[in-house]
Every structure is written in structure tokens, then in C-alpha cells.
Enzyme design. Structure first.
Site, PDB file in Angstrom:
ATOM      1  N   ARG A 109       0.825  -1.218   0.000  1.00 52.69           N
ATOM      2  CA  ARG A 109       0.000   0.000   0.000  1.00 52.69           C
ATOM      3  C   ARG A 109       0.860   1.270   0.000  1.00 52.69           C
ATOM      4  O   ARG A 109       0.384   2.354  -0.323  1.00 52.69           O
ATOM      5  CB  ARG A 109      -0.985  -0.021   1.176  1.00 52.69           C
ATOM      6  CG  ARG A 109      -2.134   0.935   1.033  1.00 52.69           C
ATOM      7  CD  ARG A 109      -3.411   0.565   1.792  1.00 52.69           C
ATOM      8  NE  ARG A 109      -3.253  -0.300   2.919  1.00 52.69           N
ATOM      9  CZ  ARG A 109      -2.786   0.064   4.125  1.00 52.69           C
ATOM     10  NH1 ARG A 109      -2.439   1.312   4.331  1.00 52.69           N
ATOM     11  NH2 ARG A 109      -2.672  -0.817   5.089  1.00 52.69           N
TER      12      ARG A 109
ATOM     13  N   ASP B 172      -7.858  16.500 -17.260  1.00 48.04           N
ATOM     14  CA  ASP B 172      -8.083  15.082 -17.566  1.00 48.04           C
ATOM     15  C   ASP B 172      -7.665  14.882 -19.013  1.00 48.04           C
ATOM     16  O   ASP B 172      -8.325  15.345 -19.944  1.00 48.04           O
ATOM     17  CB  ASP B 172      -9.558  14.720 -17.333  1.00 48.04           C
ATOM     18  CG  ASP B 172      -9.807  13.210 -17.499  1.00 48.04           C
ATOM     19  OD1 ASP B 172      -9.086  12.575 -18.291  1.00 48.04           O
ATOM     20  OD2 ASP B 172     -10.745  12.701 -16.852  1.00 48.04           O
TER      21      ASP B 172
ATOM     22  N   TYR C  25     -16.262  13.818 -17.896  1.00 54.42           N
ATOM     23  CA  TYR C  25     -16.659  12.403 -17.858  1.00 54.42           C
ATOM     24  C   TYR C  25     -17.787  12.230 -16.833  1.00 54.42           C
ATOM     25  O   TYR C  25     -17.729  12.807 -15.738  1.00 54.42           O
ATOM     26  CB  TYR C  25     -15.439  11.572 -17.480  1.00 54.42           C
ATOM     27  CG  TYR C  25     -15.723  10.107 -17.324  1.00 54.42           C
ATOM     28  CD1 TYR C  25     -15.980   9.306 -18.437  1.00 54.42           C
ATOM     29  CD2 TYR C  25     -15.725   9.514 -16.070  1.00 54.42           C
ATOM     30  CE1 TYR C  25     -16.236   7.951 -18.290  1.00 54.42           C
ATOM     31  CE2 TYR C  25     -15.975   8.158 -15.914  1.00 54.42           C
ATOM     32  CZ  TYR C  25     -16.228   7.389 -17.032  1.00 54.42           C
ATOM     33  OH  TYR C  25     -16.485   6.049 -16.883  1.00 54.42           O
TER      34      TYR C  25
ATOM     35  N   LYS D 159      -8.347   3.468 -20.387  1.00 54.18           N
ATOM     36  CA  LYS D 159      -8.655   3.738 -21.796  1.00 54.18           C
ATOM     37  C   LYS D 159      -7.403   3.567 -22.659  1.00 54.18           C
ATOM     38  O   LYS D 159      -6.924   2.472 -22.808  1.00 54.18           O
ATOM     39  CB  LYS D 159      -9.260   5.144 -21.931  1.00 54.18           C
ATOM     40  CG  LYS D 159     -10.359   5.443 -20.897  1.00 54.18           C
ATOM     41  CD  LYS D 159     -11.606   4.596 -21.058  1.00 54.18           C
ATOM     42  CE  LYS D 159     -12.540   4.611 -19.837  1.00 54.18           C
ATOM     43  NZ  LYS D 159     -12.851   5.901 -19.254  1.00 54.18           N
TER      44      LYS D 159
HETATM   45  C1  PLP Z   1     -13.128   6.446 -17.964  1.00 59.51           C
HETATM   46  C2  PLP Z   1     -12.803   7.837 -17.643  1.00 59.51           C
HETATM   47  C3  PLP Z   1     -12.627   8.250 -16.303  1.00 59.51           C
HETATM   48  C4  PLP Z   1     -12.817   7.328 -15.132  1.00 59.51           C
HETATM   49  O1  PLP Z   1     -11.837   6.313 -15.129  1.00 59.51           O
HETATM   50  P1  PLP Z   1     -12.075   4.833 -14.552  1.00 59.51           P
HETATM   51  O2  PLP Z   1     -10.742   4.183 -14.828  1.00 59.51           O
HETATM   52  O3  PLP Z   1     -13.217   4.225 -15.294  1.00 59.51           O
HETATM   53  O4  PLP Z   1     -12.343   4.965 -13.091  1.00 59.51           O
HETATM   54  C5  PLP Z   1     -12.259   9.562 -16.072  1.00 59.51           C
HETATM   55  N1  PLP Z   1     -12.104  10.442 -17.079  1.00 59.51           N
HETATM   56  C6  PLP Z   1     -12.285  10.072 -18.379  1.00 59.51           C
HETATM   57  C7  PLP Z   1     -12.102  11.094 -19.446  1.00 59.51           C
HETATM   58  C8  PLP Z   1     -12.639   8.773 -18.700  1.00 59.51           C
HETATM   59  O5  PLP Z   1     -12.819   8.429 -19.994  1.00 59.51           O
END
Ligand code: PLP
Length: 259
Positions: A70, A189, A124, A214
Site C-alpha cells: 500500500r 483530464d 466524464y 482507456k
Molecule cells: C473512464 C474515464 C474516467 C474514469 O476512469 P475509470 O478508470 O473508469 O475509473 C475519467 N475520465 C475520463 C475522461 C474517462 O474516460
């Protein structure tokens, strides 16, 4: 990992191949090792406890062996090194998912007594929900990019934008937004662009977030998140990750380093 840092800047394509792997030849290895240990041998339990206390206070572990998964994991650290290099950041901190990464950023700012967030839609869906619900105790003001400067208050701890946005691909002018933030940290992001197409730190963002689920993973078989930032913020993120447990699994770290 500091040991993976090199003085000369390297091209992005070179980093994409070598970052997080610089020590492998000296170790006599070709593929990065996967370290699945949750805990590590300890000859001196008092000294070990002191190392954990120091980490909980400072978010940094001394140069000794790993302690407990952790706090950090060597395979995950390779992925963090690679992502930091690709984003042009000092450090990166990996989490179990993109949402765990965003949660950790909010908790760092809340911990500093800064509960107000200024955010630009579209975000998102789950990020939008997390902020709108205020579940962590934060309060959000939604604005257009042009309204950011006016929305900032003394207790504003974060400005949040996503560009290009999922799924509309709406874009914002990151340099203009960073300017409007003044001294308030801007989180971008960057999930949809990846550092190959956009490196928000070059435009003035302090924090770059990815849902590694992604494009960084790229094969639809890993859930992960990561924040690239300066070392001071990374220490705060590691402290939150240690306290809340949203760690990335080492196998996921291996796959993301490959991805
Ligand atoms: C999928 C996504 C998230 C969240 O991520 P997870 O790995 O599903 O928790 C945040 N921002 C964007 C732009 C995303 O496509």
C-alpha cells in the site's frame, strides 16, 4: 523512481520505449519483473514501523527495500516513471482506477482545507457525478472557460477541465485556462488525448489525470488511473493512497507499462 531519471531530455518516442526500463540491462533482464509481494521481509520491526510512520507523514520512502504494497510497488513504480516522463512531470502516482485517482486529488485539497472546486463541463459522467454529489465534502461551481477567474474563491483548491472530453471531444484552450487559474492548481483530464498528442503541463497544468483504463492500457483488460504532477503534490497523493488503499495492482502496472 529516482534511479530511472536521466539528465538528458529524450524524444517522446524514445521515452515511450525506455522510460521505466532504464535499469533492466544492468539487472540482466529484458522484460520488467512483476513483483507481487504484498509485504517484505523485515529484520528489525521497530525500524520498519519508523519507516512506515515517516512515509505516512511525508509520502516518501527512504532508499531501503519496499515495505508493504500500500506504500508502493516496484512494478507499479516503473509505470509511474514512464507516465511521468511522457507527461514531462517530476512524478506520477497510480491508482486502482481513474475515479480513485480523481478522488485522491480531491482528498488532498480537502485535507488542505480547500473544499471548493471550479469545473468546466463537459466532464466524464462519473467525474461530474462525484463533484455534483459533493460526496467527499467538496462544493463545485460549474463555469465556462471564460468564467474561471471570476469563480475562484479563497477556498478554491482545484480547477478541473477535460480536453478533449469523453465522449463529445469538446476542447478547451489549456493555456488560457491555466492563466485564468492563477495560483490555484489546474487539473487536466488528458485521458482522451494521451501524452502522445497533448502534454498539458507544457500549457501550465499542475496536475494531469488519466483513466489508464482507456488508451494507456489500450487493450480493454486493465482498470487503472494515474496523476502526473510535481513531487510535492505526488507526496500528498501517496499519503492519501496509503491511507485509503486505492492502489493499482502490480499486474495492472505491468500491463500499463507495456501499453
Ligand atoms: C473512464 C474515464 C474516467 C474514469 O476512469 P475509470 O478508470 O473508469 O475509473 C475519467 N475520465 C475520463 C475522461 C474517462 O474516460
Amino acid at each position: 523512481m529516482d534511479s530511472n531519471r536521466t539528465p538528458r531530455p529524450r524524444a517522446l518516442a524514445t521515452e515511450a520505449v525506455h522510460a521505466g526500463r532504464d535499469d533492466l540491462a544492468a539487472l540482466g533482464l529484458h522484460a520488467p519483473p512483476i513483483d507481487l509481494s504484498t509485504t517484505y521481509p523485515s529484520a528489525d520491526s521497530r525500524a520498519e514501523a519508523a519507516r512506515i510512520d515517516a512515509f505516512a507523514a511525508d509520502g516518501v520512502l527512504d532508499d531501503g527495500p519496499p515495505v508493504y504494497a500500500r506504500l508502493g510497488n516496484p512494478t507499479v513504480a516503473r509505470f509511474e516513471t514512464a507516465l511521468a516522463r511522457l507527461e514531462g512531470a517530476d512524478a506520477a502516482v497510480a491508482f486502482a482506477s481513474g475515479m480513485a485517482a480523481l478522488t485522491a486529488v480531491l482528498l488532498v485539497r480537502l485535507g488542505a482545507g480547500l473544499r471548493h472546486v471550479v469545473a468546466v463541463r463537459p466532464l466524464y459522467g462519473c467525474s461530474d457525478h462525484l463533484l455534483t454529489a459533493g460526496a467527499l465534502g467538496s462544493e463545485v461551481t460549474w463555469v465556462d472557460p471564460a468564467g474561471i477567474a471570476d469563480a475562484i474563491r479563497p477556498d478554491t483548491g482545484l480547477v478541473l477541465v477535460e480536453s478533449p472530453a469523453n465522449p463529445t471531444l469538446a476542447e478547451v484552450d489549456l493555456r488560457a485556462v491555466a492563466h485564468a487559474c492563477g495560483s490555484v492548481p489546474l487539473l487536466v483530464d488528458n485521458t482522451f488525448a494521451t501524452p502522445v498528442l497533448q502534454r498539458p503541463r507544457e500549457s501550465g497544468a499542475r496536475l494531469v489525470l488519466h483513466s489508464a483504463t482507456k488508451y494507456l492500457g489500450g487493450h480493454g483488460d486493465v482498470l487503472g488511473g494515474v496523476v502526473a504532477c510535481d513531487e510535492a503534490f505526488a507526496r500528498e497523493l501517496r499519503k492519501v493512497r496509503f491511507a485509503t488503499g486505492g492502489v493499482l495492482h502490480p499486474l495492472a502496472g505491468y500491463l500499463l507499462l507495456r501499453g
